[in-house]
Design an enzyme around this catalytic site. Structure first.
Site, PDB file in Angstrom:
ATOM      1  N   CYS A 124       0.903  -1.250  -0.059  1.00  0.00           N
ATOM      2  CA  CYS A 124      -0.061   0.073  -0.144  1.00  0.00           C
ATOM      3  C   CYS A 124       0.851   1.354  -0.152  1.00  0.00           C
ATOM      4  CB  CYS A 124      -0.742  -0.114   1.310  1.00  0.00           C
ATOM      5  SG  CYS A 124      -2.259   1.593   1.322  1.00  0.00           S
ATOM      6  N   HIS A 180      -8.739  -3.551  -3.226  1.00  0.00           N
ATOM      7  CA  HIS A 180      -7.837  -2.659  -2.337  1.00  0.00           C
ATOM      8  C   HIS A 180      -8.163  -1.500  -2.411  1.00  0.00           C
ATOM      9  CE1 HIS A 180      -3.820  -1.899  -0.780  1.00  0.00           C
ATOM     10  NE2 HIS A 180      -4.311  -0.748  -1.252  1.00  0.00           N
ATOM     11  N   GLU A 181      -8.297  -0.909  -3.779  1.00  0.00           N
ATOM     12  CA  GLU A 181      -8.873   0.628  -3.930  1.00  0.00           C
ATOM     13  C   GLU A 181     -10.142   0.957  -3.597  1.00  0.00           C
ATOM     14  OE1 GLU A 181      -5.065   0.329  -5.422  1.00  0.00           O
ATOM     15  OE2 GLU A 181      -6.321   2.059  -4.696  1.00  0.00           O
ATOM     16  N   HIS A 219     -10.147   1.600  -0.040  1.00  0.00           N
ATOM     17  CA  HIS A 219      -9.803   2.877   0.350  1.00  0.00           C
ATOM     18  C   HIS A 219     -10.811   3.897   0.094  1.00  0.00           C
ATOM     19  CE1 HIS A 219      -5.394   2.538   0.879  1.00  0.00           C
ATOM     20  NE2 HIS A 219      -5.048   2.416  -0.166  1.00  0.00           N
TER      21      HIS A 219
HETATM   22  O1  LIG Z   1      -1.982   1.745  -2.136  1.00  0.00           O
HETATM   23  C1  LIG Z   1      -2.227   1.489  -3.246  1.00  0.00           C
HETATM   24  O2  LIG Z   1      -3.673   1.395  -3.325  1.00  0.00           O
HETATM   25  C2  LIG Z   1      -1.296   1.205  -4.225  1.00  0.00           C
HETATM   26  C3  LIG Z   1      -1.115  -0.660  -4.013  1.00  0.00           C
HETATM   27  C4  LIG Z   1      -2.140  -1.182  -4.918  1.00  0.00           C
HETATM   28  C5  LIG Z   1      -2.170  -2.529  -4.629  1.00  0.00           C
HETATM   29  C6  LIG Z   1      -0.804  -3.539  -4.898  1.00  0.00           C
HETATM   30  C7  LIG Z   1      -0.885  -4.999  -4.604  1.00  0.00           C
HETATM   31  C8  LIG Z   1      -2.345  -5.485  -4.326  1.00  0.00           C
HETATM   32  C9  LIG Z   1      -3.319  -4.930  -4.293  1.00  0.00           C
HETATM   33  C10 LIG Z   1      -3.480  -3.454  -4.642  1.00  0.00           C
HETATM   34  C11 LIG Z   1       0.344  -0.610  -4.715  1.00  0.00           C
HETATM   35  O3  LIG Z   1       0.520  -0.512  -5.816  1.00  0.00           O
HETATM   36  S1  LIG Z   1       1.567  -1.374  -3.681  1.00  0.00           S
HETATM   37  C12 LIG Z   1       2.752  -1.298  -4.648  1.00  0.00           C
HETATM   38  C13 LIG Z   1       3.247  -2.113  -5.721  1.00  0.00           C
HETATM   39  O4  LIG Z   1       3.530  -1.720  -6.720  1.00  0.00           O
HETATM   40  C14 LIG Z   1       2.980  -3.488  -5.714  1.00  0.00           C
HETATM   41  C15 LIG Z   1       2.721  -4.473  -4.591  1.00  0.00           C
HETATM   42  C16 LIG Z   1       2.640  -5.690  -4.736  1.00  0.00           C
HETATM   43  C17 LIG Z   1       2.248  -6.324  -5.773  1.00  0.00           C
HETATM   44  C18 LIG Z   1       2.512  -5.452  -6.938  1.00  0.00           C
HETATM   45  C19 LIG Z   1       2.862  -4.210  -6.964  1.00  0.00           C
HETATM   46 ZN   LIG Z   2      -3.534   0.999  -0.589  1.00  0.00          ZN
END
Ligand SMILES: O=C(O)C[C@@H](Cc1ccccc1)C(=O)SCC(=O)c1ccccc1
Ligand SMILES: [Zn+2]
Length: 156
Positions: free
Chosen positions: A99, A141-142, A145
Site C-alpha cells: 500500500c 484494495h482501492e 480505500h
Molecule cells: O496503495 C495502493 O492503493 C497501491 C497499491 C495497490 C495494490 C498493490 C498490490 C495488491 C493490491 C493493490 C500498490 O500498488 S503497492 C506497491 C506495488 O506496486 C505492488 C505491490 C505488490 C504487488 C504488485 C505491486
Molecule cells: Zn493502498
C-alpha cells in the site's frame, strides 16, 4: 502532471467514506491525470483519491506483471468513478499486497477471487465488468480505500 503527496496511514483522509463524484468536468480529468502520474512515480498498480488527499469516490487501477504476480496482465490504467461491487465469488484467494500509504510493508490479504463491478468512466458512462485474480485484488484494495479501510484493518 504535478505529482501529488501521498497520505500515510493514520491521516484522517484515509479513514473517511469517499463522496460520490457528480461533475464529470475538466477538474475531474485533471485530478485523474495527476493521480495516474503519482501512481506511476510511486511504481504502484493502483491509487485512490483519498491517498492524494481528495475525498472523491475515484481510483486508478493498472495491472502489470511483477515479481509477486508474474502472470498478471499488462493493463493500461483504468479510471474508476463511483464504483459498486455487485457480486463477489465465494472463492477467496490469499495474496501479497502493498500500500502506498503504508510504505515498505507487505501483507498477506484474503480477497474474493472474482467480482462483478459497475463504475463510471471519466465521461460519466456506466461500465460493468467481471474481474478476477490480480485485477480483482487491486479493485478490492482501492474500493476499500474509498470506504476508509486500509490493509492494516484487513491483515490479522
Ligand atoms: O496503495 C495502493 O492503493 C497501491 C497499491 C495497490 C495494490 C498493490 C498490490 C495488491 C493490491 C493493490 C500498490 O500498488 S503497492 C506497491 C506495488 O506496486 C505492488 C505491490 C505488490 C504487488 C504488485 C505491486
Ligand atoms: Zn493502498
Amino acid at each position: 502532471s504535478a505529482l501529488l503527496p501521498i497520505a500515510l496511514v493514520g491521516e484522517d483522509i484515509l479513514k473517511q467514506q469517499a463522496i460520490a463524484v457528480q461533475h464529470f468536468d475538466a477538474a475531474l480529468t485533471e485530478l485523474a491525470q495527476q493521480m495516474s502520474a503519482s501512481m506511476a512515480a510511486a511504481q504502484g498498480v493502483g491509487i485512490a483519491a483519498p491517498q492524494v488527499h481528495s475525498p472523491l469516490a475515484l481510483f486508478i487501477m493498472a495491472s502489470r506483471p511483477n515479481e509477486r504476480y508474474p502472470d498478471a496482465p499488462n493493463m493500461a490504467p483504468v479510471v474508476v468513478v463511483n464504483p459498486h461491487i455487485i457480486h463477489v465469488s465465494s472463492d477467496l484467494v490469499s495474496g501479497e499486497e502493498g500500500c502506498l500509504s503504508v510504505p515498505g510493508q507487505r501483507f498477506i490479504i484474503q480477497r474474493h477471487k472474482t467480482i462483478e463491478v459497475r463504475y463510471q468512466n471519466l465521461q460519466g458512462e456506466w461500465q460493468q465488468a467481471e474481474l478476477t485474480d490480480f485485477i480483482a485484488r487491486i479493485f478490492q484494495h482501492e474500493f476499500d480505500h474509498l470506504q476508509g479501510i486500509t490493509l492494516l484493518e484487513r491483515s490479522r
